[in-house]
Design a protein around this motif. Structure first.
Motif, PDB file in Angstrom:
ATOM      1  N   GLU A 408      19.518  61.773  -0.763  1.00 28.63           N
ATOM      2  CA  GLU A 408      20.389  62.214   0.320  1.00 28.63           C
ATOM      3  C   GLU A 408      19.594  62.638   1.546  1.00 28.63           C
ATOM      4  O   GLU A 408      20.049  62.479   2.686  1.00 28.63           O
ATOM      5  CB  GLU A 408      21.267  63.364  -0.168  1.00 28.63           C
ATOM      6  CG  GLU A 408      22.379  63.733   0.785  1.00 28.63           C
ATOM      7  CD  GLU A 408      23.333  64.767   0.218  1.00 28.63           C
ATOM      8  OE1 GLU A 408      23.091  65.973   0.427  1.00 28.63           O
ATOM      9  OE2 GLU A 408      24.301  64.361  -0.449  1.00 28.63           O
ATOM     10  N   HIS A 409      18.405  63.186   1.346  1.00 32.21           N
ATOM     11  CA  HIS A 409      17.591  63.647   2.478  1.00 32.21           C
ATOM     12  C   HIS A 409      17.074  62.495   3.330  1.00 32.21           C
ATOM     13  O   HIS A 409      16.704  62.698   4.485  1.00 32.21           O
ATOM     14  CB  HIS A 409      16.424  64.500   1.983  1.00 32.21           C
ATOM     15  CG  HIS A 409      15.482  63.796   1.043  1.00 32.21           C
ATOM     16  ND1 HIS A 409      15.859  63.400  -0.226  1.00 32.21           N
ATOM     17  CD2 HIS A 409      14.193  63.419   1.184  1.00 32.21           C
ATOM     18  CE1 HIS A 409      14.832  62.815  -0.822  1.00 32.21           C
ATOM     19  NE2 HIS A 409      13.806  62.806   0.009  1.00 32.21           N
ATOM     20  N   THR A 410      17.062  61.282   2.786  1.00 30.54           N
ATOM     21  CA  THR A 410      16.586  60.129   3.553  1.00 30.54           C
ATOM     22  C   THR A 410      17.679  59.121   3.868  1.00 30.54           C
ATOM     23  O   THR A 410      17.646  58.474   4.909  1.00 30.54           O
ATOM     24  CB  THR A 410      15.460  59.400   2.791  1.00 30.54           C
ATOM     25  OG1 THR A 410      15.910  59.106   1.456  1.00 30.54           O
ATOM     26  CG2 THR A 410      14.203  60.253   2.733  1.00 30.54           C
ATOM     27  N   HIS A 411      18.657  58.982   2.962  1.00 29.70           N
ATOM     28  CA  HIS A 411      19.663  57.933   3.099  1.00 29.70           C
ATOM     29  C   HIS A 411      21.078  58.447   3.357  1.00 29.70           C
ATOM     30  O   HIS A 411      21.998  57.658   3.519  1.00 29.70           O
ATOM     31  CB  HIS A 411      19.665  57.047   1.853  1.00 29.70           C
ATOM     32  CG  HIS A 411      18.440  56.193   1.724  1.00 29.70           C
ATOM     33  ND1 HIS A 411      17.186  56.710   1.490  1.00 29.70           N
ATOM     34  CD2 HIS A 411      18.264  54.850   1.803  1.00 29.70           C
ATOM     35  CE1 HIS A 411      16.297  55.732   1.424  1.00 29.70           C
ATOM     36  NE2 HIS A 411      16.929  54.593   1.615  1.00 29.70           N
ATOM     37  N   GLY A 412      21.257  59.755   3.376  1.00 31.97           N
ATOM     38  CA  GLY A 412      22.544  60.300   3.762  1.00 31.97           C
ATOM     39  C   GLY A 412      23.485  60.574   2.618  1.00 31.97           C
ATOM     40  O   GLY A 412      23.129  60.521   1.437  1.00 31.97           O
ATOM     41  N   ILE A 413      24.726  60.829   2.980  1.00 35.57           N
ATOM     42  CA  ILE A 413      25.718  61.351   2.057  1.00 35.57           C
ATOM     43  C   ILE A 413      26.094  60.379   0.949  1.00 35.57           C
ATOM     44  O   ILE A 413      26.575  60.775  -0.111  1.00 35.57           O
ATOM     45  CB  ILE A 413      26.984  61.775   2.851  1.00 35.57           C
ATOM     46  CG1 ILE A 413      27.823  62.780   2.062  1.00 35.57           C
ATOM     47  CG2 ILE A 413      27.805  60.554   3.254  1.00 35.57           C
ATOM     48  CD1 ILE A 413      28.899  63.442   2.891  1.00 35.57           C
ATOM     49  N   THR A 414      25.848  59.071   1.153  1.00 30.82           N
ATOM     50  CA  THR A 414      26.218  58.078   0.135  1.00 30.82           C
ATOM     51  C   THR A 414      25.136  57.883  -0.916  1.00 30.82           C
ATOM     52  O   THR A 414      25.237  56.983  -1.746  1.00 30.82           O
ATOM     53  CB  THR A 414      26.518  56.717   0.786  1.00 30.82           C
ATOM     54  OG1 THR A 414      25.355  56.280   1.504  1.00 30.82           O
ATOM     55  CG2 THR A 414      27.698  56.810   1.739  1.00 30.82           C
ATOM     56  N   SER A 415      24.110  58.717  -0.894  1.00 32.22           N
ATOM     57  CA  SER A 415      22.966  58.556  -1.789  1.00 32.22           C
ATOM     58  C   SER A 415      23.357  58.319  -3.238  1.00 32.22           C
ATOM     59  O   SER A 415      22.789  57.456  -3.907  1.00 32.22           O
ATOM     60  CB  SER A 415      22.073  59.794  -1.691  1.00 32.22           C
ATOM     61  OG  SER A 415      21.136  59.843  -2.737  1.00 32.22           O
ATOM     62  N   SER A 416      24.315  59.074  -3.731  1.00 32.14           N
ATOM     63  CA  SER A 416      24.709  58.942  -5.137  1.00 32.14           C
ATOM     64  C   SER A 416      26.180  58.587  -5.297  1.00 32.14           C
ATOM     65  O   SER A 416      26.726  58.691  -6.395  1.00 32.14           O
ATOM     66  CB  SER A 416      24.424  60.258  -5.883  1.00 32.14           C
ATOM     67  OG  SER A 416      25.138  61.322  -5.282  1.00 32.14           O
ATOM     68  N   LEU A 417      26.821  58.143  -4.209  1.00 34.23           N
ATOM     69  CA  LEU A 417      28.257  57.898  -4.267  1.00 34.23           C
ATOM     70  C   LEU A 417      28.576  56.464  -4.678  1.00 34.23           C
ATOM     71  O   LEU A 417      27.856  55.518  -4.353  1.00 34.23           O
ATOM     72  CB  LEU A 417      28.903  58.198  -2.912  1.00 34.23           C
ATOM     73  CG  LEU A 417      28.789  59.636  -2.409  1.00 34.23           C
ATOM     74  CD1 LEU A 417      29.578  59.806  -1.116  1.00 34.23           C
ATOM     75  CD2 LEU A 417      29.278  60.630  -3.461  1.00 34.23           C
ATOM     76  N   LEU A 418      29.704  56.333  -5.360  1.00 33.97           N
ATOM     77  CA  LEU A 418      30.172  55.024  -5.796  1.00 33.97           C
ATOM     78  C   LEU A 418      30.435  54.095  -4.617  1.00 33.97           C
ATOM     79  O   LEU A 418      30.271  52.877  -4.727  1.00 33.97           O
ATOM     80  CB  LEU A 418      31.449  55.204  -6.625  1.00 33.97           C
ATOM     81  CG  LEU A 418      32.088  53.957  -7.202  1.00 33.97           C
ATOM     82  CD1 LEU A 418      31.158  53.323  -8.234  1.00 33.97           C
ATOM     83  CD2 LEU A 418      33.428  54.300  -7.839  1.00 33.97           C
ATOM     84  N   SER A 419      30.824  54.643  -3.481  1.00 33.53           N
ATOM     85  CA  SER A 419      31.219  53.812  -2.341  1.00 33.53           C
ATOM     86  C   SER A 419      30.089  52.906  -1.849  1.00 33.53           C
ATOM     87  O   SER A 419      30.358  51.897  -1.202  1.00 33.53           O
ATOM     88  CB  SER A 419      31.722  54.685  -1.187  1.00 33.53           C
ATOM     89  OG  SER A 419      30.723  55.587  -0.767  1.00 33.53           O
ATOM     90  N   MET A 420      28.832  53.258  -2.137  1.00 33.05           N
ATOM     91  CA  MET A 420      27.708  52.420  -1.699  1.00 33.05           C
ATOM     92  C   MET A 420      27.039  51.676  -2.846  1.00 33.05           C
ATOM     93  O   MET A 420      26.009  51.031  -2.662  1.00 33.05           O
ATOM     94  CB  MET A 420      26.665  53.281  -0.984  1.00 33.05           C
ATOM     95  CG  MET A 420      26.850  53.367   0.520  1.00 33.05           C
ATOM     96  SD  MET A 420      26.518  51.804   1.365  1.00 33.05           S
ATOM     97  CE  MET A 420      24.749  51.675   1.139  1.00 33.05           C
ATOM     98  N   ALA A 421      27.603  51.754  -4.049  1.00 32.85           N
ATOM     99  CA  ALA A 421      26.934  51.198  -5.226  1.00 32.85           C
ATOM    100  C   ALA A 421      26.642  49.708  -5.066  1.00 32.85           C
ATOM    101  O   ALA A 421      25.541  49.239  -5.386  1.00 32.85           O
ATOM    102  CB  ALA A 421      27.770  51.441  -6.479  1.00 32.85           C
TER     103      ALA A 421
END
Length: 451
Positions: A408-421
């Motif tokens: 999240e510190h480098t790639h933002g809020i979608t770091s672990s979210l399903l929406s970007m899987a």
């Protein structure tokens, strides 16, 4: 820091640790790569998962709970709309496509989406070894260069089978870890929301008379709703620091923070800009609740006041200050709640206490073990990550280490979210293929000047 064995373990191009939606999306991308271009075109892969079968947040598969992301943000569609592993393909296979269209929804039930994930997992099961917990990652160093990593896994239980394999690339996707307030110890009456359903099934004693739910986010509201509906004779006390639940910002412009392009924007921004973006848009995902659920809970609480029997108690601007373990013949838990507005304290005897206090992304360093010292960290001690989700390492480690989560510190809020899987899996696959073609030499990845 090196580990060398005379008898080599099976060698893979990529080994994934964990097999939730993130690595399942990667397995789907690998499968499709092989189907399009032939078996020799795709890296040889293996995924190791400690659970005995696929499962995703099973403890919160509540009746009527829906997804917070569109079905179009499944494991594949944003990467490959023609994929045979899309949610639409799943509906067709289950003979429900027309029914779903007539239903006119973008957000399927969580139970249905879980069935979709299981359906996908079954189609790539030849790439997965379940019931294997990774306990060690060991660098394999030859002539001062570490080109491979050896993965050590064990089957659960004493004397379980040991699994050894070597890989040119490692993808860590171990998911989020339930977060509890300091001093809270789980028991048969004190649970994290992630284990709500199995904990309720195992709840000892007679019919429950009171539950306490701690937290102000979606999981807290869903747990409160479920307990209130399921146990019509029990009081449900919802305790949260805020004055009330806050609605999620689901507006179209705010949702652009979840767009694939937003990852590029975030990654390329300076640290102060990243922080401002996270502060601005935290209310799209963190400690917020769907407005329909807020309205429903408020409606119920109001109707109870009208009828003079209050079972749903919203203990606003409050916090738990003491939690005593099972006491007395009934085995219930004592919860002390402080009202922060007037300073009063109330003791509640509860049959069950649910901490819906969120999750945290664990640092991958401890899991990487002897490979961790090769990994670079930023000024705040966080792993440095390239744009393609690869950990920055020193020159002596040429094996690739990728993270799905914890970025999240480098790639933002979608770091672990399903929406970007789907998109994230495609980007990692592209990086793996580039390394596959060049014999494992890192390809250009967009730099890491702010990572």
């Amino acid at each position: 820091m090196s580990q060398t064995q005379d008898v080599p373990s099976p060698l893979y191009d990529v080994v994934g640790i964990g097999f939730g939606p993130a690595n399942l999306a990667l397995a789907a991308a690998l499968m499709e790569q092989g189907e399009r271009h032939g078996p020799g075109s795709t890296p040889r892969a293996l995924f190791l998962e400690r659970k005995e079968s696929f499962g995703w947040h099973r403890g919160m598969l509540l009746d009527d709970a829906t997804m917070q992301v569109s079905f179009l943000k499944d494991l594949v569609t944003l990467r490959n709309p023609t994929s045979r592993l899309s949610f639409v393909s799943y509906l067709h296979a289950r003979e429900r496509l027309v029914d779903f269209i007539n239903h006119k929804v973008l957000y399927p039930s969580r139970a249905e989406f879980h069935d979709y994930l299981e359906w996908c997992a079954a189609q790539v099961e030849d790439l997965v070894r379940y019931g294997t917990e990774v306990t060690e990652v060991r660098p394999v160093t030859v002539d001062g260069v570490t080109e491979l990593l050896e993965i050590v896994g064990h089957a659960p239980g004493t004397g379980g089978e040991t699994v050894l394999c070597r890989t040119r690339n490692l993808v860590v996707a171990t998911g989020l870890r339930p977060q509890l307030p300091e001093g809270v110890t789980l028991s048969d009456r004190v649970w994290h929301s992630s284990s709500l359903l199995p904990s309720l099934e195992a709840l000892p004693g007679p019919a429950p008379e009171r539950f306490v739910v701690v937290g102000a986010g979606q999981s807290a509201a869903e747990a409160t709703d479920h307990l209130h509906r399921t146990y019509p004779r029990a009081e449900v006390c919802s305790v949260f620091n805020r004055y009330g639940y806050s609605p999620a910002d689901d507006s179209p412009y705010a949702n652009r923070i979840f767009d694939p392009a937003a990852v590029d924007h975030y990654y390329g921004a300076a640290q102060d800009v990243r922080k401002r973006l996270m502060d601005y848009h935290r209310n799209t995902n963190y400690a917020v609740v769907d407005i329909d659920l807020i309205d429903e809970l408020y409606r119920r609480a109001y109707q109870e006041k009208v009828h003079g029997t209050v079972r749903l108690r919203m203990m606003a601007a409050s916090r738990v200050t003491r939690l005593d373990g099972a006491q007395g013949a009934d085995g219930r838990v004592t919860v002390e709640v402080l009202n922060q507005l007037d300073g009063t304290r109330e003791e509640l005897r509860a049959d069950g206490v649910v901490f819906a206090t969120g999750y945290t992304a664990p640092d991958a360093g401890p899991l990487l073990g002897k490979a961790e010292p090769y990994c670079a960290r930023d000024a705040e001690g966080r792993l440095r990550i390239t744009r393609d989700y690869r950990v920055v390492t020193d020159d002596s480690l040429t094996a690739g280490i990728y993270l799905q989560g914890g970025t999240e510190h480098t790639h933002g809020i979608t770091s672990s979210l399903l929406s970007m899987a789907a998109v994230r899996a495609g980007e990692i696959l592209d990086s793996l293929l580039a390394r596959h073609r060049t014999g494992g030499v890192p390809a250009a990845s967009g730099g890491d000047r702010h990572a």
